[in-house]
Scaffold this motif. Sequence first.
Motif, short mmCIF file in Angstrom:
data_model
loop_
_atom_site.label_atom_id
_atom_site.label_comp_id
_atom_site.label_asym_id
_atom_site.label_seq_id
_atom_site.Cartn_x
_atom_site.Cartn_y
_atom_site.Cartn_z
N MET A 143 50.48 19.10 71.85
CA MET A 143 51.44 19.87 71.12
C MET A 143 52.51 20.37 72.08
O MET A 143 52.24 20.67 73.24
CB MET A 143 50.72 21.02 70.43
N LEU A 144 53.71 20.50 71.61
CA LEU A 144 54.83 20.88 72.46
C LEU A 144 54.66 22.27 73.08
O LEU A 144 55.08 22.48 74.22
CB LEU A 144 56.14 20.83 71.68
N VAL A 145 54.05 23.19 72.36
CA VAL A 145 53.87 24.53 72.92
C VAL A 145 53.09 24.45 74.22
O VAL A 145 53.48 25.04 75.24
CB VAL A 145 53.14 25.45 71.91
N HIS A 146 52.03 23.69 74.24
CA HIS A 146 51.20 23.59 75.44
C HIS A 146 51.91 22.79 76.54
O HIS A 146 51.73 23.09 77.72
CB HIS A 146 49.83 23.02 75.09
N HIS A 147 52.74 21.84 76.16
CA HIS A 147 53.55 21.13 77.15
C HIS A 147 54.48 22.11 77.86
O HIS A 147 54.60 22.10 79.09
CB HIS A 147 54.36 20.02 76.47
N PHE A 148 55.15 22.97 77.08
CA PHE A 148 56.06 23.94 77.67
C PHE A 148 55.31 25.02 78.45
O PHE A 148 55.81 25.52 79.46
CB PHE A 148 56.97 24.55 76.60
N ILE B 68 49.57 34.86 75.29
CA ILE B 68 50.81 35.04 74.54
C ILE B 68 50.43 35.48 73.13
O ILE B 68 49.66 34.81 72.45
CB ILE B 68 51.63 33.74 74.49
N ASP B 69 50.95 36.63 72.75
CA ASP B 69 50.68 37.18 71.42
C ASP B 69 51.99 37.25 70.65
O ASP B 69 53.07 36.99 71.19
CB ASP B 69 50.04 38.56 71.55
N VAL B 70 51.92 37.63 69.40
CA VAL B 70 53.09 37.70 68.53
C VAL B 70 54.17 38.58 69.15
O VAL B 70 55.35 38.27 69.06
CB VAL B 70 52.68 38.22 67.13
N TYR C 103 56.26 26.03 82.26
CA TYR C 103 56.71 27.36 82.67
C TYR C 103 55.62 28.23 83.28
O TYR C 103 55.93 29.27 83.87
CB TYR C 103 57.38 28.08 81.48
N ALA C 104 54.38 27.83 83.16
CA ALA C 104 53.27 28.58 83.76
C ALA C 104 52.28 27.60 84.37
O ALA C 104 51.11 27.57 83.97
CB ALA C 104 52.61 29.48 82.74
N PRO C 105 52.74 26.76 85.30
CA PRO C 105 51.84 25.74 85.85
C PRO C 105 50.67 26.37 86.61
O PRO C 105 50.82 27.41 87.26
CB PRO C 105 52.75 24.94 86.80
N GLY C 106 49.53 25.74 86.47
CA GLY C 106 48.34 26.20 87.19
C GLY C 106 47.66 27.42 86.59
O GLY C 106 46.70 27.92 87.16
N THR C 107 48.16 27.90 85.47
CA THR C 107 47.51 29.04 84.81
C THR C 107 46.80 28.55 83.57
O THR C 107 47.07 27.47 83.06
CB THR C 107 48.54 30.12 84.41
N ASN C 108 45.90 29.36 83.09
CA ASN C 108 45.20 29.04 81.85
C ASN C 108 45.71 29.98 80.77
O ASN C 108 44.96 30.71 80.15
CB ASN C 108 43.69 29.18 82.04
N LEU C 109 47.02 29.97 80.57
CA LEU C 109 47.67 30.85 79.61
C LEU C 109 47.27 30.44 78.20
O LEU C 109 47.38 29.28 77.83
CB LEU C 109 49.18 30.75 79.79
N VAL D 245 56.47 33.46 78.23
CA VAL D 245 55.83 33.40 79.54
C VAL D 245 56.44 34.46 80.45
O VAL D 245 55.72 35.18 81.15
CB VAL D 245 55.96 31.99 80.16
N THR D 246 57.74 34.57 80.43
CA THR D 246 58.44 35.52 81.30
C THR D 246 58.13 36.96 80.94
O THR D 246 57.89 37.79 81.83
CB THR D 246 59.96 35.29 81.23
#
Length: 91
Positions: free
Chosen positions: A1-6, A54-56, A10-16, A46-47
């Motif tokens: 899914m695109l959300v997880h691609h982005f 990530i919440d609403v 933007y948060a490489p190496g994290t388990n966001l 992310v920022t």
Amino acid sequence: MLVHHFLDRYAPGTNLQVTSAAMKSLLHYDWPGNVRELENCVARAVTLGDRQVIDVNDLPPAIRTEHPSAAPVSARDAHRFLPPRSPKWSV
């Protein structure tokens, strides 16, 4: 899914993680700006977020919907929130 691609961009190496409420908000939004708007939304979350979940509240106000906060959704479980596929049209 695109959300997880982005998220990976933007948060490489994290388990966001993304809460189910945030994912529902993302899926129910019409996205008039298409993929670029989604990418900007994820970059913003992310920022401004805590870099764990990530919440609403991390989403832009126009994208937020009234869903109570819920448990994070992993990439593996995100398919549960996708709308059903439309039939393929033959021309």
